[in-house]
Motif scaffolding. Sequence first.
Motif, PDB file in Angstrom:
ATOM      1  N   LEU A  17      -6.021  -0.810  -2.380  1.00  0.00           N
ATOM      2  CA  LEU A  17      -7.145  -0.070  -1.681  1.00  0.00           C
ATOM      3  C   LEU A  17      -8.543  -0.354  -2.254  1.00  0.00           C
ATOM      4  O   LEU A  17      -9.344  -0.581  -1.174  1.00  0.00           O
ATOM      5  N   HIS A  49      -6.915   7.719  -0.775  1.00  0.00           N
ATOM      6  CA  HIS A  49      -7.312   7.283   0.289  1.00  0.00           C
ATOM      7  C   HIS A  49      -8.849   8.196   0.742  1.00  0.00           C
ATOM      8  O   HIS A  49      -9.749   7.700   1.127  1.00  0.00           O
ATOM      9  N   TRP A  61       2.083   3.620  -0.472  1.00  0.00           N
ATOM     10  CA  TRP A  61       0.717   3.254  -0.857  1.00  0.00           C
ATOM     11  C   TRP A  61      -0.415   3.469   0.011  1.00  0.00           C
ATOM     12  O   TRP A  61      -1.461   4.080  -0.082  1.00  0.00           O
ATOM     13  N   TRP A  62      -0.078   2.775   1.349  1.00  0.00           N
ATOM     14  CA  TRP A  62      -1.054   2.771   2.431  1.00  0.00           C
ATOM     15  C   TRP A  62      -0.749   3.903   3.415  1.00  0.00           C
ATOM     16  O   TRP A  62      -1.588   3.855   4.403  1.00  0.00           O
ATOM     17  N   ASN A  63      -0.049   4.848   3.043  1.00  0.00           N
ATOM     18  CA  ASN A  63      -0.056   5.928   3.892  1.00  0.00           C
ATOM     19  C   ASN A  63      -0.971   6.918   3.467  1.00  0.00           C
ATOM     20  O   ASN A  63      -0.823   7.671   2.604  1.00  0.00           O
ATOM     21  N   PRO A  64      -1.840   7.170   4.488  1.00  0.00           N
ATOM     22  CA  PRO A  64      -2.936   8.210   3.906  1.00  0.00           C
ATOM     23  C   PRO A  64      -2.493   9.678   3.900  1.00  0.00           C
ATOM     24  O   PRO A  64      -3.320  10.328   3.356  1.00  0.00           O
ATOM     25  N   ARG A  65      -1.316  10.007   4.346  1.00  0.00           N
ATOM     26  CA  ARG A  65      -0.824  11.253   4.172  1.00  0.00           C
ATOM     27  C   ARG A  65       0.284  11.236   3.104  1.00  0.00           C
ATOM     28  O   ARG A  65       0.865  12.035   2.988  1.00  0.00           O
ATOM     29  N   GLN A 115      -4.818   4.708  -9.456  1.00  0.00           N
ATOM     30  CA  GLN A 115      -4.995   3.617  -8.810  1.00  0.00           C
ATOM     31  C   GLN A 115      -3.763   2.709  -8.845  1.00  0.00           C
ATOM     32  O   GLN A 115      -3.361   1.799  -8.056  1.00  0.00           O
ATOM     33  N   TRP A 140     -11.365  -2.997   0.243  1.00  0.00           N
ATOM     34  CA  TRP A 140     -12.570  -2.636   0.367  1.00  0.00           C
ATOM     35  C   TRP A 140     -13.587  -3.669   0.095  1.00  0.00           C
ATOM     36  O   TRP A 140     -14.522  -3.898   0.670  1.00  0.00           O
ATOM     37  N   ASN A 190     -11.678   6.838  -2.283  1.00  0.00           N
ATOM     38  CA  ASN A 190     -11.922   5.541  -2.380  1.00  0.00           C
ATOM     39  C   ASN A 190     -13.341   5.093  -1.713  1.00  0.00           C
ATOM     40  O   ASN A 190     -14.164   4.346  -2.131  1.00  0.00           O
ATOM     41  N   ALA A 218      -2.397   9.955  -1.211  1.00  0.00           N
ATOM     42  CA  ALA A 218      -3.560  10.629  -0.373  1.00  0.00           C
ATOM     43  C   ALA A 218      -4.823  11.025  -0.884  1.00  0.00           C
ATOM     44  O   ALA A 218      -6.011  10.719  -0.192  1.00  0.00           O
TER      45      ALA A 218
END
Length: 242
Positions: free
Chosen positions: A72, A41, A30-34, A3, A76, A44, A38
């Motif tokens: 992340l 993501h 970090w915020w790229n889900p691929r 994390q 949420w 989470n 990944a």
Amino acid sequence: MTQMGNMAGGGGGSADGAEVAKFDALASDWWNPRGPMAPLHAMNPVRMGWIAERLGNLQGLRILDVGCGAGLASEWLAREGAVVTGLDAAGAALEAARAHAAASGLSIDYREGMPEDLAGGGYDAVIVLEVIEHVPPSQRAAFCASLARLAKPGGLVALSTLNRTRRSWLFAILGAEHLLRWLPRGTHDWKQFLLPSELGALLRGAGLAVTDTAGMLPGLGGGFRIGRDMAVNYLMAARKPG
């Protein structure tokens, strides 16, 4: 899978400069889900859902996300109405977290540092996701004591981490880092993974009462699901007496 950016090892509290630099280097992805994160993501929603079930209505709850990385879990929680403080030792990851929260219209108090240095406390929940496996064994008792101090009486401390089993080595090291290359090689050290019995003993040694455990298992379609099998990824929740 990690994390954070990170609260692990070394002479200055529980943060290690090399470990922090490792996760700082991943901040832009970090915020790229691929991208390299990944697996986080994918994980989470189920880990946060499990924690939320133990907290009930999150509206207005004060929650500390230790080792928040680029946010992340913090985002949420904020979307569910919690008042969130995100704590990490990696400055670049925190800058990514602040920028993403601002672009998303979310108010999250991101702070640079370590839990043992954080003043105050009284949090309804302290969450520590994919972090403690990066804290050296010699510092884990003090780390858990800091988590307990920051929770209010009756508050929840929830962690997710990796078990130290042959299967976790196959999945998290050989699979995720070497074969599939989901994560950079060297992200994890299998020897630092914790058996559930070891994590439970650390939490009880910090004065907390372990209340729940669960495994996180790969599900159909690339996500994760909650199950009894804790051989690879698992969650543990504890309460502070009060």
